[in-house]
Design an enzyme around this catalytic site. Structure first.
Site, mmCIF file in Angstrom:
data_model
loop_
_atom_site.group_PDB
_atom_site.id
_atom_site.type_symbol
_atom_site.label_atom_id
_atom_site.label_comp_id
_atom_site.label_asym_id
_atom_site.label_seq_id
_atom_site.Cartn_x
_atom_site.Cartn_y
_atom_site.Cartn_z
ATOM 1 N N GLY A 51 73.262 21.104 21.643
ATOM 2 C CA GLY A 51 74.221 20.444 20.761
ATOM 3 C C GLY A 51 74.701 19.078 21.216
ATOM 4 O O GLY A 51 75.795 18.646 20.834
ATOM 5 N N SER A 52 73.878 18.354 21.987
ATOM 6 C CA SER A 52 74.340 17.029 22.433
ATOM 7 C C SER A 52 74.337 16.033 21.275
ATOM 8 O O SER A 52 75.211 15.154 21.209
ATOM 9 C CB SER A 52 73.508 16.509 23.614
ATOM 10 O OG SER A 52 72.188 16.223 23.230
ATOM 11 N N ASN A 53 73.378 16.144 20.356
ATOM 12 C CA ASN A 53 73.422 15.280 19.168
ATOM 13 C C ASN A 53 74.643 15.616 18.310
ATOM 14 O O ASN A 53 75.320 14.721 17.802
ATOM 15 C CB ASN A 53 72.130 15.439 18.349
ATOM 16 C CG ASN A 53 70.998 14.577 18.874
ATOM 17 O OD1 ASN A 53 71.057 13.354 18.792
ATOM 18 N ND2 ASN A 53 69.979 15.209 19.433
ATOM 19 N N LYS A 93 65.047 25.325 13.106
ATOM 20 C CA LYS A 93 64.525 26.184 12.033
ATOM 21 C C LYS A 93 64.246 25.356 10.789
ATOM 22 O O LYS A 93 64.793 24.267 10.613
ATOM 23 C CB LYS A 93 65.540 27.278 11.701
ATOM 24 C CG LYS A 93 65.808 28.222 12.852
ATOM 25 C CD LYS A 93 64.643 29.143 13.042
ATOM 26 C CE LYS A 93 64.921 30.140 14.150
ATOM 27 N NZ LYS A 93 63.773 31.009 14.408
ATOM 28 N N ASN A 146 67.499 14.464 9.255
ATOM 29 C CA ASN A 146 67.115 15.105 10.519
ATOM 30 C C ASN A 146 66.895 14.022 11.569
ATOM 31 O O ASN A 146 66.484 12.911 11.237
ATOM 32 C CB ASN A 146 65.810 15.894 10.315
ATOM 33 C CG ASN A 146 65.342 16.590 11.579
ATOM 34 O OD1 ASN A 146 66.138 17.245 12.270
ATOM 35 N ND2 ASN A 146 64.072 16.473 11.913
ATOM 36 N N HIS A 200 64.549 13.304 14.819
ATOM 37 C CA HIS A 200 63.316 13.784 15.452
ATOM 38 C C HIS A 200 63.073 12.954 16.718
ATOM 39 O O HIS A 200 63.203 11.725 16.673
ATOM 40 C CB HIS A 200 62.137 13.641 14.487
ATOM 41 C CG HIS A 200 60.856 14.173 15.044
ATOM 42 N ND1 HIS A 200 60.568 15.522 15.079
ATOM 43 C CD2 HIS A 200 59.803 13.548 15.634
ATOM 44 C CE1 HIS A 200 59.377 15.696 15.639
ATOM 45 N NE2 HIS A 200 58.894 14.515 16.001
ATOM 46 N N ASP A 220 59.041 17.168 8.883
ATOM 47 C CA ASP A 220 58.997 15.795 9.409
ATOM 48 C C ASP A 220 58.278 14.813 8.489
ATOM 49 O O ASP A 220 57.682 13.839 8.965
ATOM 50 C CB ASP A 220 58.325 15.779 10.796
ATOM 51 C CG ASP A 220 59.038 16.679 11.791
ATOM 52 O OD1 ASP A 220 60.257 16.868 11.659
ATOM 53 O OD2 ASP A 220 58.364 17.200 12.692
ATOM 54 N N GLU A 228 68.344 8.981 20.741
ATOM 55 C CA GLU A 228 68.684 9.821 19.583
ATOM 56 C C GLU A 228 70.169 9.750 19.278
ATOM 57 O O GLU A 228 70.575 9.608 18.120
ATOM 58 C CB GLU A 228 68.327 11.289 19.863
ATOM 59 C CG GLU A 228 66.856 11.610 19.837
ATOM 60 C CD GLU A 228 66.624 13.090 20.118
ATOM 61 O OE1 GLU A 228 67.217 13.936 19.430
ATOM 62 O OE2 GLU A 228 65.865 13.399 21.052
HETATM 63 C C1 GRF Z 1 66.747 16.821 20.435
HETATM 64 O O1 GRF Z 1 65.729 16.156 21.127
HETATM 65 C C2 GRF Z 1 66.404 16.874 18.978
HETATM 66 O O2 GRF Z 1 65.844 15.720 18.464
HETATM 67 C C3 GRF Z 1 65.405 17.962 18.964
HETATM 68 O O3 GRF Z 1 65.891 18.908 19.882
HETATM 69 C C4 GRF Z 1 66.759 18.279 20.804
HETATM 70 C C5 GRF Z 1 68.088 18.920 20.650
HETATM 71 O O4 GRF Z 1 69.006 18.449 21.567
HETATM 72 N N1 GRF Z 1 65.132 18.430 17.652
HETATM 73 P P1 GRF Z 1 70.562 18.740 21.369
HETATM 74 O O5 GRF Z 1 70.713 20.192 20.992
HETATM 75 O O6 GRF Z 1 71.066 17.825 20.299
HETATM 76 O O7 GRF Z 1 71.187 18.455 22.703
#
Ligand code: GRF
Length: 208
Positions: free
Chosen positions: A15-17, A94, A110, A112, A153, A182
């Site tokens: 969940g860092s994003n 998913k 999304n 990627h 994608d 990202e």
């Molecule tokens: C990220 O690289 C995202 O692009 C990919 O999985 C990773 C998830 O990282 N789909 P986080 O859970 O956001 O830390």
């Protein structure tokens, strides 16, 4: 005053994003409100991050809804019941079902961890993406924010950012560099959407 855009976020793991988006909404960089987080893993850090931030956090998966159509409907209804304007897949591993895709058509983005259209598609997730980039001998990689449709994608690319691939890179060192990119790209792209500087192609009624 303009109403803040309502975000529904889906995540699967660390969940860092997700955290980058939560923080940017909190500090005003993104003029939006994270309303609900859906996660397919009950024990994921993503759910804890949402709860810590005071955001509704919902576990929905094949454990809670064994029938795929029921799970799809539950995801759609959860997002809809929170009044979500824009769905953000922030590290969601998913595939979305047809009910959710239809309800939020053109309003799902999304992130990627590579430069699409290369290194995307079925099976291209997690470390596999970075392994494929290294195996191809690419001299750069990066991150892509794109619209989500029924194909993996394949939706319209909204924004990309590039990072170099170094000779000594391993998949984890490249993944770490891409992950930083990202976070910045996702936050900046959502900020542009929320302030009306980036219009989602194909929407009959613009979000802003
Ligand atoms: C990220 O690289 C995202 O692009 C990919 O999985 C990773 C998830 O990282 N789909 P986080 O859970 O956001 O830390």
């Amino acid at each position: 005053m303009r109403r803040r855009l309502k975000l529904g976020l889906l995540a699967s793991g660390r969940g860092s994003n997700l955290q980058a988006v939560i923080d940017a909404c909190a500090d005003g960089h993104i003029d939006a409100e994270p309303c609900v987080v859906v996660c397919n893993n009950r024990d994921a850090e993503a759910l804890a991050r949402a709860a810590t931030a005071g955001i509704a956090a919902v576990h929905l998966s094949s454990r809670t809804h064994p029938a795929p159509a029921a799970l799809d409907a539950a995801i759609r209804d959860t997002l809809a019941s929170h009044g979500v304007d824009l769905v953000v897949l922030a590290g969601y591993m998913k595939r979305l079902g047809p009910l959710t895709l239809e309800r939020f058509r053109g309003r799902i983005v999304n992130i990627h961890p590579a430069l699409l259209p290369q290194f995307g598609g079925q099976g291209m997730y997690g470390m596999r993406v970075h392994e494929a980039v290294l195996a191809a001998g690419a001299c750069e990689s990066g991150a892509t924010v794109h619209l989500v449709d029924a194909e993996y994608d394949r939706g319209a690319i909204l924004a990309q950012s590039r990072v170099p691939v170094h000779a000594r890179d391993t998949a984890p060192t490249l993944a770490a560099r891409v992950l930083d990119a990202e976070h910045t790209l996702l936050v900046d792209t959502l900020a542009r959407i929320a302030r009306g500087a980036l219009h989602l192609p194909g929407l009959s009624t613009p979000l802003r």
